[in-house]
Write a protein that holds these residues in place. Structure first.
Motif, PDB file in Angstrom:
ATOM      1  N   MET A  13       1.025  -1.205   0.248  1.00  0.00           N
ATOM      2  CA  MET A  13      -0.292   0.042   0.126  1.00  0.00           C
ATOM      3  C   MET A  13       0.784   1.448  -0.106  1.00  0.00           C
ATOM      4  SD  MET A  13      -3.329   0.415  -0.459  1.00  0.00           S
ATOM      5  CE  MET A  13      -4.650   2.176   0.312  1.00  0.00           C
ATOM      6  N   GLU A  14       1.968   1.238   0.907  1.00  0.00           N
ATOM      7  CA  GLU A  14       2.813   2.540   0.446  1.00  0.00           C
ATOM      8  C   GLU A  14       3.288   2.908  -0.315  1.00  0.00           C
ATOM      9  OE1 GLU A  14       5.414   2.515   4.006  1.00  0.00           O
ATOM     10  OE2 GLU A  14       4.443   1.047   5.369  1.00  0.00           O
ATOM     11  N   THR A  15       3.375   1.399  -1.672  1.00  0.00           N
ATOM     12  CA  THR A  15       4.692   1.853  -2.487  1.00  0.00           C
ATOM     13  C   THR A  15       3.516   2.159  -3.785  1.00  0.00           C
ATOM     14  OG1 THR A  15       4.087  -0.372  -3.787  1.00  0.00           O
ATOM     15  CG2 THR A  15       5.804  -0.193  -2.344  1.00  0.00           C
ATOM     16  N   MET A  16       2.231   2.454  -3.263  1.00  0.00           N
ATOM     17  CA  MET A  16       0.846   2.586  -3.812  1.00  0.00           C
ATOM     18  C   MET A  16       0.595   3.962  -3.850  1.00  0.00           C
ATOM     19  SD  MET A  16      -0.837   2.483  -6.118  1.00  0.00           S
ATOM     20  CE  MET A  16      -3.084   1.579  -7.039  1.00  0.00           C
ATOM     21  N   ASN A  17       1.263   4.544  -2.634  1.00  0.00           N
ATOM     22  CA  ASN A  17       0.874   6.269  -2.284  1.00  0.00           C
ATOM     23  C   ASN A  17       2.365   6.525  -2.759  1.00  0.00           C
ATOM     24  OD1 ASN A  17      -1.654   5.838  -1.357  1.00  0.00           O
ATOM     25  ND2 ASN A  17      -0.575   5.116   0.945  1.00  0.00           N
ATOM     26  N   GLY A  18       2.940   6.210  -3.032  1.00  0.00           N
ATOM     27  CA  GLY A  18       4.920   7.053  -3.254  1.00  0.00           C
ATOM     28  C   GLY A  18       4.184   6.857  -4.990  1.00  0.00           C
ATOM     29  N   PHE A  19       3.822   5.957  -5.924  1.00  0.00           N
ATOM     30  CA  PHE A  19       3.514   6.364  -6.624  1.00  0.00           C
ATOM     31  C   PHE A  19       3.054   7.616  -6.795  1.00  0.00           C
ATOM     32  CE2 PHE A  19       0.995   4.846 -10.855  1.00  0.00           C
ATOM     33  CZ  PHE A  19       2.766   4.773 -11.783  1.00  0.00           C
ATOM     34  N   LEU A  20       1.582   7.438  -6.437  1.00  0.00           N
ATOM     35  CA  LEU A  20       0.270   8.285  -6.242  1.00  0.00           C
ATOM     36  C   LEU A  20       0.534   9.858  -5.961  1.00  0.00           C
ATOM     37  CD1 LEU A  20      -2.465   8.673  -7.001  1.00  0.00           C
ATOM     38  CD2 LEU A  20      -2.830   8.460  -4.895  1.00  0.00           C
ATOM     39  N   TYR A  21       1.876   9.784  -5.830  1.00  0.00           N
ATOM     40  CA  TYR A  21       2.475  11.140  -4.604  1.00  0.00           C
ATOM     41  C   TYR A  21       3.440  11.639  -5.980  1.00  0.00           C
ATOM     42  CZ  TYR A  21       0.670  11.534  -0.303  1.00  0.00           C
ATOM     43  OH  TYR A  21       0.020  11.621   0.797  1.00  0.00           O
ATOM     44  N   PHE A  22       4.290  10.658  -6.714  1.00  0.00           N
ATOM     45  CA  PHE A  22       5.431  11.056  -7.565  1.00  0.00           C
ATOM     46  C   PHE A  22       4.336  11.154  -9.240  1.00  0.00           C
ATOM     47  CE2 PHE A  22       7.270   9.166 -11.404  1.00  0.00           C
ATOM     48  CZ  PHE A  22       8.313  10.314 -11.540  1.00  0.00           C
ATOM     49  N   PHE A  23       3.224  10.688  -9.219  1.00  0.00           N
ATOM     50  CA  PHE A  23       2.398  11.209 -10.262  1.00  0.00           C
ATOM     51  C   PHE A  23       1.998  12.310 -10.074  1.00  0.00           C
ATOM     52  CE2 PHE A  23      -1.662  10.571 -12.733  1.00  0.00           C
ATOM     53  CZ  PHE A  23      -1.192  10.426 -14.131  1.00  0.00           C
ATOM     54  N   ILE A  24       1.408  12.837  -9.641  1.00  0.00           N
ATOM     55  CA  ILE A  24       0.567  13.987  -9.103  1.00  0.00           C
ATOM     56  C   ILE A  24       1.807  15.168  -8.457  1.00  0.00           C
ATOM     57  CG2 ILE A  24       0.032  15.313  -7.743  1.00  0.00           C
ATOM     58  CD1 ILE A  24      -1.941  13.374  -6.531  1.00  0.00           C
ATOM     59  N   THR A  25       3.025  15.115  -8.775  1.00  0.00           N
ATOM     60  CA  THR A  25       3.968  15.956  -8.871  1.00  0.00           C
ATOM     61  C   THR A  25       4.159  15.734 -10.142  1.00  0.00           C
ATOM     62  OG1 THR A  25       5.024  15.132  -6.536  1.00  0.00           O
ATOM     63  CG2 THR A  25       5.903  16.513  -7.702  1.00  0.00           C
ATOM     64  N   VAL A  26       4.859  14.995 -10.772  1.00  0.00           N
ATOM     65  CA  VAL A  26       5.743  14.748 -12.270  1.00  0.00           C
ATOM     66  C   VAL A  26       3.843  15.884 -12.953  1.00  0.00           C
ATOM     67  CG1 VAL A  26       5.538  13.273 -14.864  1.00  0.00           C
ATOM     68  CG2 VAL A  26       6.564  12.996 -12.189  1.00  0.00           C
ATOM     69  N   ILE A  27       3.198  15.065 -13.534  1.00  0.00           N
ATOM     70  CA  ILE A  27       1.683  15.556 -13.536  1.00  0.00           C
ATOM     71  C   ILE A  27       2.068  17.559 -13.484  1.00  0.00           C
ATOM     72  CG2 ILE A  27      -0.187  16.209 -14.142  1.00  0.00           C
ATOM     73  CD1 ILE A  27       0.352  14.316 -15.617  1.00  0.00           C
ATOM     74  N   LEU A  28       2.168  17.979 -12.216  1.00  0.00           N
ATOM     75  CA  LEU A  28       1.901  19.026 -11.387  1.00  0.00           C
ATOM     76  C   LEU A  28       3.514  20.225 -12.008  1.00  0.00           C
ATOM     77  CD1 LEU A  28       0.027  20.915  -9.717  1.00  0.00           C
ATOM     78  CD2 LEU A  28       1.954  20.989  -7.940  1.00  0.00           C
ATOM     79  N   LEU A  29       4.410  19.499 -12.511  1.00  0.00           N
ATOM     80  CA  LEU A  29       5.477  19.745 -12.959  1.00  0.00           C
ATOM     81  C   LEU A  29       5.040  20.411 -14.319  1.00  0.00           C
ATOM     82  CD1 LEU A  29       8.543  18.094 -11.006  1.00  0.00           C
ATOM     83  CD2 LEU A  29       7.779  20.557 -11.268  1.00  0.00           C
ATOM     84  N   ILE A  30       4.740  19.542 -14.914  1.00  0.00           N
ATOM     85  CA  ILE A  30       4.204  19.358 -16.366  1.00  0.00           C
ATOM     86  C   ILE A  30       3.341  20.666 -16.983  1.00  0.00           C
ATOM     87  CG2 ILE A  30       3.219  18.411 -18.501  1.00  0.00           C
ATOM     88  CD1 ILE A  30       4.834  15.891 -17.829  1.00  0.00           C
ATOM     89  N   PHE A  31       2.391  20.799 -15.599  1.00  0.00           N
ATOM     90  CA  PHE A  31       1.496  21.689 -16.115  1.00  0.00           C
ATOM     91  C   PHE A  31       2.387  23.202 -15.507  1.00  0.00           C
ATOM     92  CE2 PHE A  31      -1.566  24.702 -14.321  1.00  0.00           C
ATOM     93  CZ  PHE A  31      -1.957  24.935 -15.042  1.00  0.00           C
ATOM     94  N   ILE A  32       3.041  23.520 -14.690  1.00  0.00           N
ATOM     95  CA  ILE A  32       3.420  24.845 -14.497  1.00  0.00           C
ATOM     96  C   ILE A  32       4.521  24.824 -15.201  1.00  0.00           C
ATOM     97  CG2 ILE A  32       5.305  25.335 -13.335  1.00  0.00           C
ATOM     98  CD1 ILE A  32       4.234  24.185 -10.850  1.00  0.00           C
ATOM     99  N   ILE A  33       5.529  23.991 -16.661  1.00  0.00           N
ATOM    100  CA  ILE A  33       5.737  24.218 -17.552  1.00  0.00           C
ATOM    101  C   ILE A  33       5.554  25.107 -18.579  1.00  0.00           C
ATOM    102  CG2 ILE A  33       7.536  23.021 -19.054  1.00  0.00           C
ATOM    103  CD1 ILE A  33       8.692  21.417 -16.758  1.00  0.00           C
ATOM    104  N   CYS A  34       3.802  24.191 -19.015  1.00  0.00           N
ATOM    105  CA  CYS A  34       3.444  24.342 -19.985  1.00  0.00           C
ATOM    106  C   CYS A  34       2.899  25.564 -20.065  1.00  0.00           C
ATOM    107  CB  CYS A  34       2.674  23.837 -20.279  1.00  0.00           C
ATOM    108  SG  CYS A  34       2.711  22.347 -20.813  1.00  0.00           S
ATOM    109  N   TYR A  35       2.668  26.611 -18.328  1.00  0.00           N
ATOM    110  CA  TYR A  35       1.809  27.444 -18.227  1.00  0.00           C
ATOM    111  C   TYR A  35       2.989  28.718 -18.810  1.00  0.00           C
ATOM    112  CZ  TYR A  35      -0.349  31.105 -16.314  1.00  0.00           C
ATOM    113  OH  TYR A  35      -1.056  31.921 -15.613  1.00  0.00           O
TER     114      TYR A  35
END
Length: 146
Positions: free
Chosen positions: A1-23
């Motif tokens: 379960m912890e690996t799933m949360n870690g992956f989710l946090y990583f995924f959200i962080t990557v999406i957020l970084l892509i959004f900020i860079i595009c903006y």
């Protein structure tokens, strides 16, 4: 379960970084585009709804800018909560999806046309600068040779 949360946090962080860079890229592009057309930078490129208007205005005209903002706002849902009362302002779901798809397509098409227009402005400025330099060189040669 912890690996799933870690992956989710990583995924959200990557999406957020892509959004900020595009903006940021869009804001810098709009600022440079505005400089090419009007000769000065603008703060509107960094303001969320104003940058959508600015993109349409610089590419096609004010009406396109207003249309893009209207499509964006009509495809959104506004929820307000006052004490225990909740007010939801939205169009029917199917209409929101259709307007959202129209906005997305229009936005991408407008960005493509803006990039083409910016490229044409850039090459026209280079050609004009070259012609002006040639004209000055010719005038100098005529002056010094006479």
């Amino acid at each position: 379960m912890e690996t799933m949360n870690g992956f989710l946090y990583f995924f959200i962080t990557v999406i957020l970084l892509i959004f900020i860079i595009c903006y940021a890229f869009l804001a810098i592009f709009l600022n440079n585009f505005h400089k090419k057309i009007y000769g000065q930078s603008t703060v509107m490129a960094w303001i969320p709804l104003a940058n959508i208007y600015l993109l349409g205005k610089l590419t096609f005209g004010k009406d396109t800018g207003y249309g893009l903002v209207a499509l964006f706002l009509l495809s959104c849902t506004l929820t307000m909560r006052i004490d225990r009362m909740t007010i939801v302002l939205s169009l029917p779901d199917i209409l929101q999806m259709i307007l959202g798809a129209i906005f997305s397509g229009s936005f991408v098409a407008t960005i493509i046309f803006a990039i083409k227009k910016y490229g044409k402005l850039k090459t026209n400025n280079k050609n004009n600068e070259t012609k002006e330099i040639e004209k000055i060189v010719k005038e100098n040669n005529d002056f010094f040779n006479s």
